[in-house]
Each structure stands twice: as structure tokens, then as C-alpha cells.
Scaffold this motif. Structure first.
Motif, PDB file in Angstrom:
ATOM      1  N   GLN A 217       4.029  -1.917  -4.887  1.00  0.00           N
ATOM      2  CA  GLN A 217       5.217  -1.269  -4.326  1.00  0.00           C
ATOM      3  C   GLN A 217       5.041  -0.846  -2.861  1.00  0.00           C
ATOM      4  OE1 GLN A 217       8.415  -0.679  -5.693  1.00  0.00           O
ATOM      5  NE2 GLN A 217       7.608  -2.285  -7.053  1.00  0.00           N
ATOM      6  N   GLN A 218       4.030  -1.395  -2.194  1.00  0.00           N
ATOM      7  CA  GLN A 218       3.830  -1.073  -0.783  1.00  0.00           C
ATOM      8  C   GLN A 218       5.044  -1.512   0.023  1.00  0.00           C
ATOM      9  OE1 GLN A 218       1.163  -4.211   1.306  1.00  0.00           O
ATOM     10  NE2 GLN A 218       0.417  -4.162  -0.823  1.00  0.00           N
ATOM     11  N   PRO A 219       5.373  -0.788   1.095  1.00  0.00           N
ATOM     12  CA  PRO A 219       6.520  -1.177   1.924  1.00  0.00           C
ATOM     13  C   PRO A 219       6.298  -2.530   2.592  1.00  0.00           C
ATOM     14  CG  PRO A 219       5.515   0.883   2.707  1.00  0.00           C
ATOM     15  CD  PRO A 219       4.702   0.401   1.572  1.00  0.00           C
ATOM     16  N   ILE A 220       7.344  -3.335   2.658  1.00  0.00           N
ATOM     17  CA  ILE A 220       7.288  -4.666   3.268  1.00  0.00           C
ATOM     18  C   ILE A 220       8.197  -4.668   4.495  1.00  0.00           C
ATOM     19  CG2 ILE A 220       7.674  -7.124   2.913  1.00  0.00           C
ATOM     20  CD1 ILE A 220       5.400  -5.952   1.218  1.00  0.00           C
ATOM     21  N   GLU A 221       7.619  -4.963   5.653  1.00  0.00           N
ATOM     22  CA  GLU A 221       8.373  -4.934   6.904  1.00  0.00           C
ATOM     23  C   GLU A 221       9.317  -6.137   7.001  1.00  0.00           C
ATOM     24  OE1 GLU A 221       4.617  -7.289   7.770  1.00  0.00           O
ATOM     25  OE2 GLU A 221       5.209  -5.538   6.575  1.00  0.00           O
ATOM     26  N   GLU A 222      10.317  -6.038   7.856  1.00  0.00           N
ATOM     27  CA  GLU A 222      11.237  -7.133   8.139  1.00  0.00           C
ATOM     28  C   GLU A 222      10.865  -7.750   9.485  1.00  0.00           C
ATOM     29  OE1 GLU A 222      15.360  -6.561   7.736  1.00  0.00           O
ATOM     30  OE2 GLU A 222      15.248  -5.765   5.683  1.00  0.00           O
TER      31      GLU A 222
END
Length: 588
Positions: A142-147
Motif C-alpha cells: 500500500q505504499q504511495p505510487i507517484e504519477e
């Protein structure tokens, strides 16, 4: 000389509601050269043994779930990795009977693809351009994923390449008609972004493929107009700063493929090595319309080296592993073995000694000279005679082999040579026809150079009309027909040969300019070219010939063409202008 061998069906395609979709998400390499993993666009992953066309294992997700990218095999852990519903990563081994028994992890952003190549850890490419190593992602799903991508920018294609020291994820995107290439290097993480040059308005690439050679990544892409381009990217390219303008990516035109009428809709090009490209869904230059082919082209010599007709609808899908091409067409996924020997001038000329194989190869259909309209008009009696002779020959149980015809060309009279060459090209059971074309042309030209009395214009014209020859295959042909003052053949060569050197083109121009209009009028020329030039000269002489969108009447045109002009706009006669037009256009 490249070759395509007899293919076979690996599996049937799953039925889909969308007839334009093959039902296959992808074909991926597995443990060795005899195993592949096939993922369909519904719910199943299947392991096949290629040589036996044998299904070894199959796994299916539950009703209501959907596989959203092609499953891959990780040779380091001997596990399979797939993604369902864009966010659920599934990992399992062959002994698992159900995918519900597999390890599952839900991530925080939509996944585009999982890529894995031998000797490297699987990588995950997210739909918004971020890249993660699989193990790193699974440690914190669930780590944040950048755009990474801009608004309205979407991924169209991706792959994974391992170089001597790095692992690279390569993908292309589209944003409002512009196309971009991203090169994401792992460990250390760096990103390069390039803008692809625009093609004709409204045209987007149909397919991409990438390869690594000489410390450069080579991107190959095919457009609907038949243009195949290559762009070369250095591994040590300039790193892109966030928000910076993308660098323009230079490109070079490798091939300009025949597309027939209209544009290609479902086609794909795949680089096989540094000199050969496999193409599916592009018309064969010697076959009629409405037929789909798998072809291998030599980019060094611009020659078509092998072709095989594919039955059923072509979906523009093509995969290549271990000298085998995997193609979805009709209701099947087929395997076509191929061979691409090292490219050389000898092979392009058809003079490289070939090792015979017992595997049958698909014949290439070459049109009969009788079907070429302009020559029928020019020599109707000879055409009818050739047709009768061929009909009689086709009823005979005995016909010469291509080796016998090549030997016959060296000593036989002109009439016999033309008859046997015509018979050979009209047969449908000839194998290795592509190298044979080069051999026939070279042998005919060699005999003519040694024996000035010997000349076979109809046979040479038939060979040129196949569009499978070029100047490099038979470099003496253009100057020979120019010496013979065979201007019809000069026209054909200038029209169909893409690689005539500038010096040879200039020699043609010099000969055409120096001849008198009277000599030019004596030559037989291609009728459509004459009609075109008549229209062009008429428009130049009478710019007001179009009134309210309607052309002048035939009587008015005849009067304009025959009446003396106060000022002669075209400084040469009609036939001479017909010859000069294509030659001068090539020299511009």
C-alpha cells in the motif's frame, strides 16, 4: 537468405464479443525455448509445451474477476506473476491447481504491466508511469505510487530490457496526438523522456518493438502508412528533470512497406536482428489485395526475403522467442519457425549457398506477366502466345526445376529462355522463390552482357514487376536496359527500385536529355505515364482549362493539344517528358 518454415497451431483462441480482439493479452517466454505462457483476455493463464502443442497447466480466476495484464514467469523463483482487476498481484507455482491458492497482494494504484526477463527481478509498471521492483513493492503493497505522466497522457506499449549493467523499463505514451518514449533505469533510478517526431496528421504508431545492441537501445515502430522507423537511444542519455521539456528523438526510415489502398489497421513489426524485420498484416507486394501475410524484410538491402499467407483475421499481434514467431490470426495462435542468416550482399543477390531443409516453406505468389495490363497493350500477340504456351506447359507432367532453368539461360535461345522463365514464375509449388528472383535476374543480365544478341525484355520486366527486386540485387540491370534503349524497362526500374544510386540516376537523365524527340517517340512507354504527362502538359498550357469545377470537353482538349502554342511551356516532346519526369524526381 531469411526463411519462414512450416507453421503449426499452438492453441485455439478464446471467443470474444469484440471481433477486433483476438482474446489474447500476451505470450511470454517460460523456463526454456520449448515453453510459453499464454494469457487470455478473460480469466485464464495457460502453460504450453511448444514442440508438442501440449497444454501442461492452466489456471483461472473466479467468475467476476478479470486478468488485466499478461502473466510472466520468474525463472529465479520458478513462479508465475499476474495481475487481476488492475490492482491485485497474484504469485503461484506450477503445482498450484487454483489461483485462489496463490499469494495475493493489493496495491494502491492501477498496474499497466508486469515485466520479467531472464536473470532479472520482475518489475511492475503502473498506469501513471511509476516503476517498482516486485520485491520492493510487495514489502509494502500500500505504499504511495507517484504519477509520472501528465494529464491525459496514457501508456500505449512497454517492455523490459537488461543491459550489461542495468535493467531498463521502456514505454511509450500518447497525449493529444503527441507520442513520447520513456526510458526508466533501475538501480540507480534515472528517467529519460523523448518526444517522437510526428508522422502525417492523425497517424499513430500501430506497433513498437525494442532491442539492445552496441550499448544502444533501438526502438522500431510501424505507422499505418507502412513506414517503419528506427530511433536509437544511448543508455547514457541525458536525464529528464521533472517538468522539463522532452528531448526530440531522431529517427531514420528503415522500410516503406506497400500498404495497397488505404491505410493499415492491424499490423505489427518486430525486429529479429540487426538486419531483419518481421511484419504481419501488411500486403505482400506480389499478392492481390485482401490477403494478409507474415513477411521478413532485410533492412540493409530493402528486400523482401520470405513471406507466408496467414488465413483469417489479423489482429496485429506478433511475438518472437527463440527463432519462433507467435501470431494470432483467425481463430488460432500459430507458431512459425524462422531463420535469419547473417545479412550479406551474397544472400541479398540470392547467390549464397543455402542448406536444403526438409521442412516445406510457403510459396510466394508472383503474378503472371499476362496479368500486367500495360505489357498486354504493348505486345498483345506475344502475350496471347505466352498464355497458350503456359496453358500447354501446365498440362505437362514434366517441368524444369529452377536449377535447370538457370543453366538453360546460359545457352538456350531467347524464345526458349523467355518461355521457361515465364513457366517457372507461374508455378505455385516453388520453394525459396525470393532468392530465385535474384538468381534469375542476375543470370539473365550476365548472359546479355556476354552475348549482345541475347535479350529477354519480357522476362526482366516480369521480375521487376514482382517488386521483390532492387538495384543492389542486380546492379547491372538499369545500365543494361539503358544501353539497349529499352525505355519501358527504364521506367519500371525507376518506378520500382528504391535504392538506385545517384550516379545511375544521373546517367539515365543524361541519356534521356541527349536523345532526340524523334527517337523518344519510337520507344514503347508505360501508357498511364503517357496519359499523366498529357494531362500535366495540358494543364500547364491552359491554366484556365477548369471552368466552375468542370474540365474542358474532349473536343476542346484535342483542339488545345493540337493547336500551336504562342509559348512552349514544356521544352521537350511528350515521350521525352515521360522519361525525364520520374528520373528527375528521384534526383531532387
Amino acid at each position: 537468405m531469411a526463411a519462414l518454415y512450416e507453421g503449426y497451431t499452438l492453441c485455439r483462441l478464446a471467443a470474444t464479443q469484440n471481433q477486433s480482439n483476438s482474446g489474447i493479452l500476451g505470450v511470454e517466454a517460460e523456463r526454456d525455448s520449448d515453453h510459453v505462457v499464454v494469457t487470455d483476455s478473460t480469466r485464464s493463464v495457460t502453460l504450453y509445451k511448444v514442440s508438442d502443442q501440449k497444454l501442461l497447466s492452466s489456471w483461472t480466476v473466479k467468475q467476476g474477476q478479470t486478468l488485466t495484464c499478461s502473466a510472466v514467469y520468474n525463472p529465479l523463483t520458478k513462479e508465475y506473476v499476474a495481475v487481476s482487476d488492475s490492482k491485485v498481484i497474484r504469485i503461484w507455482k506450477q503445482e498450484h491447481l487454483l489461483l485462489d491458492q496463490a499469494f495475493k497482494a493489493t496495491v494502491s494504484a492501477d498496474i499497466w504491466r508486469v515485466h520479467c526477463v531472464a536473470g532479472a527481478e520482475p518489475v511492475v509498471l503502473f498506469k501513471r508511469g511509476a516503476v517498482r521492483l516486485l520485491d520492493s513493492l510487495l514489502s509494502a503493497p500500500q505504499q504511495p505510487i507517484e504519477e509520472v505522466l501528465a494529464q491525459e497522457e496514457a501508456i500505449r506499449w512497454s517492455t523490459n530490457i537488461v543491459t550489461e549493467s542495468h535493467q531498463d523499463v521502456i514505454f511509450t505514451t500518447e497525449q493529444k496526438g503527441d507520442h513520447f518514449l520513456y526510458l526508466q533505469r533501475l538501480n540507480p533510478n534515472t528517467l529519460q523522456r523523448y518526444r517522437l517526431e510526428r508522422e502525417e496528421p492523425g497517424l499513430s504508431p500501430l506497433s513498437f518493438s525494442a532491442s539492445y545492441r552496441d550499448k544502444h537501445i533501438r526502438l522500431l515502430y510501424l505507422y499505418p502508412n507502412g513506414h517503419v522507423y528506427q530511433s536509437v537511444v544511448s543508455e547514457r542519455g541525458q536525464v529528464t528533470d521533472e517538468g522539463a521539456q522532452a528531448f526530440q528523438l531522431p529517427r531514420s526510415l528503415l522500410l516503406s512497406l506497400p500498404v495497397g489502398e488505404g491505410l493499415l489497421e492491424a499490423a505489427s513489426a518486430q525486429a529479429l536482428d540487426e538486419a531483419h524485420v518481421a511484419v504481419v498484416g501488411v500486403p505482400h507486394p506480389s499478392a492481390g489485395s485482401g490477403k494478409d501475410f507474415l513477411c521478413i524484410w532485410n533492412t540493409n538491402f530493402q528486400t523482401l526475403q520470405a513471406g507466408k499467407e496467414m488465413t483469417g483475421k489479423i489482429y496485429g499481434q506478433l511475438w518472437s522467442f527463440w527463432n519462433k514467431l507467435f501470431i494470432s490470426h483467425g481463430k488460432t495462435l500459430s507458431v512459425i519457425p524462422f531463420e535469419c542468416p547473417k545479412s550479406s550482399l551474397a544472400s541479398a543477390l540470392g547467390k549464397l549457398r543455402q542448406v536444403k531443409t526438409e521442412e516445406s516453406k510457403a510459396p510466394i505468389s508472383v503474378p503472371s506477366w499476362n496479368n500486367i495490363l500495360h505489357e498486354e497493350k504493348a505486345h498483345p500477340s506475344r502475350t496471347v502466345e505466352s498464355r497458350k504456351m503456359r496453358n500447354r506447359k501446365s498440362q505437362s507432367a514434366h517441368s524444369l526445376t529452377h536449377s535447370q532453368v538457370l543453366e538453360l539461360i546460359k545457352t538456350a535461345p531467347v524464345e526458349e529462355v523467355q518461355r521457361e522463365v515465364d513457366m517457372l514464375l507461374s508455378r505455385t509449388d516453388i520453394q525459396d522463390l525470393q532468392p530465385l528472383l535474384g538468381q534469375l535476374a542476375s543470370t539473365l543480365v550476365s548472359r546479355t552482357l556476354q552475348d549482345p544478341v541475347f535479350y529477354t525484355p519480357s522476362s526482366l520486366a516480369q521480375l521487376v514487376h514482382t517488386r521483390c527486386l532492387c538495384h543492389s540485387v542486380c546492379p547491372d540491370l538499369v545500365l543494361l536496359v539503358l544501353e539497349k534503349k529499352d525505355y519501358f524497362m527504364c521506367q519500371l526500374c525507376l518506378q520500382f527500385f528504391p535504392d538506385i544510386p545517384e550516379a545511375v540516376t544521373c546517367a539515365c537523365l543524361k541519356a534521356f536529355i541527349s536523345m532526340s524527340d524523334i527517337d523518344a517517340e519510337k520507344g514503347i512507354l508505360e501508357p498511364d505515364s503517357v496519359n499523366f504527362m498529357e494531362t500535366l502538359i495540358a494543364r500547364e498550357c491552359n491554366p484556365d482549362g477548369l471552368l466552375n469545377g468542370s474540365s474542358l470537353t474532349k473536343a476542346q482538349q484535342d483542339k488545345e493539344m493540337t493547336s500551336p502554342l504562342p509559348e512552349q511551356i514544356c521544352p521537350v516532346g511528350l515521350h521525352k517528358a515521360v522519361l525525364l519526369y520520374p528520373a528527375s524526381a528521384r534526383s531532387l
